[in-house]
Design an enzyme around this catalytic site. Sequence first.
Site, PDB file in Angstrom:
ATOM      1  N   LYS A  12     121.842  32.559 -47.005  1.00  0.00           N
ATOM      2  CA  LYS A  12     120.882  32.029 -48.050  1.00  0.00           C
ATOM      3  C   LYS A  12     119.358  32.880 -47.954  1.00  0.00           C
ATOM      4  CE  LYS A  12     118.080  30.336 -44.633  1.00  0.00           C
ATOM      5  NZ  LYS A  12     116.408  30.533 -44.648  1.00  0.00           N
ATOM      6  N   PRO A 104     123.110  39.472 -42.413  1.00  0.00           N
ATOM      7  CA  PRO A 104     122.398  40.102 -41.311  1.00  0.00           C
ATOM      8  C   PRO A 104     122.113  39.366 -40.176  1.00  0.00           C
ATOM      9  CG  PRO A 104     121.493  40.841 -43.425  1.00  0.00           C
ATOM     10  CD  PRO A 104     122.572  39.816 -43.905  1.00  0.00           C
ATOM     11  N   ALA A 110     120.261  32.948 -42.286  1.00  0.00           N
ATOM     12  CA  ALA A 110     121.062  31.795 -41.856  1.00  0.00           C
ATOM     13  C   ALA A 110     122.587  32.127 -41.668  1.00  0.00           C
ATOM     14  CB  ALA A 110     120.963  30.523 -42.736  1.00  0.00           C
ATOM     15  N   GLY A 111     122.827  33.400 -40.964  1.00  0.00           N
ATOM     16  CA  GLY A 111     124.062  34.037 -40.778  1.00  0.00           C
ATOM     17  C   GLY A 111     124.745  33.147 -39.657  1.00  0.00           C
ATOM     18  N   ASP A 146     119.514  24.631 -41.280  1.00  0.00           N
ATOM     19  CA  ASP A 146     120.263  25.284 -42.403  1.00  0.00           C
ATOM     20  C   ASP A 146     121.787  25.015 -42.309  1.00  0.00           C
ATOM     21  OD1 ASP A 146     117.950  26.529 -43.234  1.00  0.00           O
ATOM     22  OD2 ASP A 146     118.120  28.545 -41.738  1.00  0.00           O
TER      23      ASP A 146
END
Length: 308
Positions: A12, A104, A110-111, A146
């Site tokens: 995001k 990333p 928010a990975g 998130d």
Amino acid sequence: MSRSVTVRAPGKINLQLAVGPVGDDGYHPLATVFQAVDLYETVTATDREDDEITVTVEAPRTLGIDPASVPTDASNLAVKAALALRESYGLDLGVDLHIVKGVPVAGGMAGGSADAAAALVACAEAWGAAVSRTELDEIAAGLGADVPFSLHGHTAVGLGRGSDLSPAMSRGQFHWVLATQSDGLSTPAVYGRFDDQVAGGAVVDDDPRISEELMGALMSGDPRRVGAALSNDLQAAALNLAPHLTRVMDAAREAEALGVIVSGSGPTVAALARSRQHALAIAAHIGAEDVAHTVLTASGPAPGATIL
């Protein structure tokens, strides 16, 4: 026979991140507008005959991620998601989780939250648990601000701690350039610097609100208006901790980006382009300036956690 389920969930960008002063509970009130982009975390859950939960991580070379930098112990958000789901439903099942990184690491996109969202859906399916999306939302909210957004994707408004979500009216597609760094920024460290700046006299709204200018721009589908309305109250703190990000932002502006912003708590810098072709041109310019570790292009809004 074991059962495997693969789910992908998006990263995001925060188009707006308004942050209030820290409260007595240790949390900051937020008003944020999320947009999911088509960079995805992919999680495959394979059920086990015992109650063990294992994690393996894979990352494409083009993303510049060292898989070894991603924890595979109980601190991994995908593991926390599996444990939370198991506890909520009184299950004693195990699972092997295989994560393919596409967002990333420690980049403010928010990975890890996408991993958690994907793991919730994948584990529920692999274990045959009859769990509704509403119930998954409740578990997701306990994992991080998130994570609920990663379940739903698209464009949304987040209030409270960011997990009180509602869909945002948005038209059209937006094209982004994402400049990442090899060294991440700690989210607690950025919030800590933000608190220092507030204590030093920086003016913030005690009751953060969503920007009417941004909401109108999204409804119009006009990327120029959206670019002009981007804002992030954590940006000054992130730039204070990582001054070199200013060079990245300047490079994007030199390439006539419509708007440039630090994504979330950073250090990824997001630049909005006029079109997909313009995004490629901005990315080439930032790459030529050699101010970022990896430069990616992406489009949004993208769907939330989806079974493949």
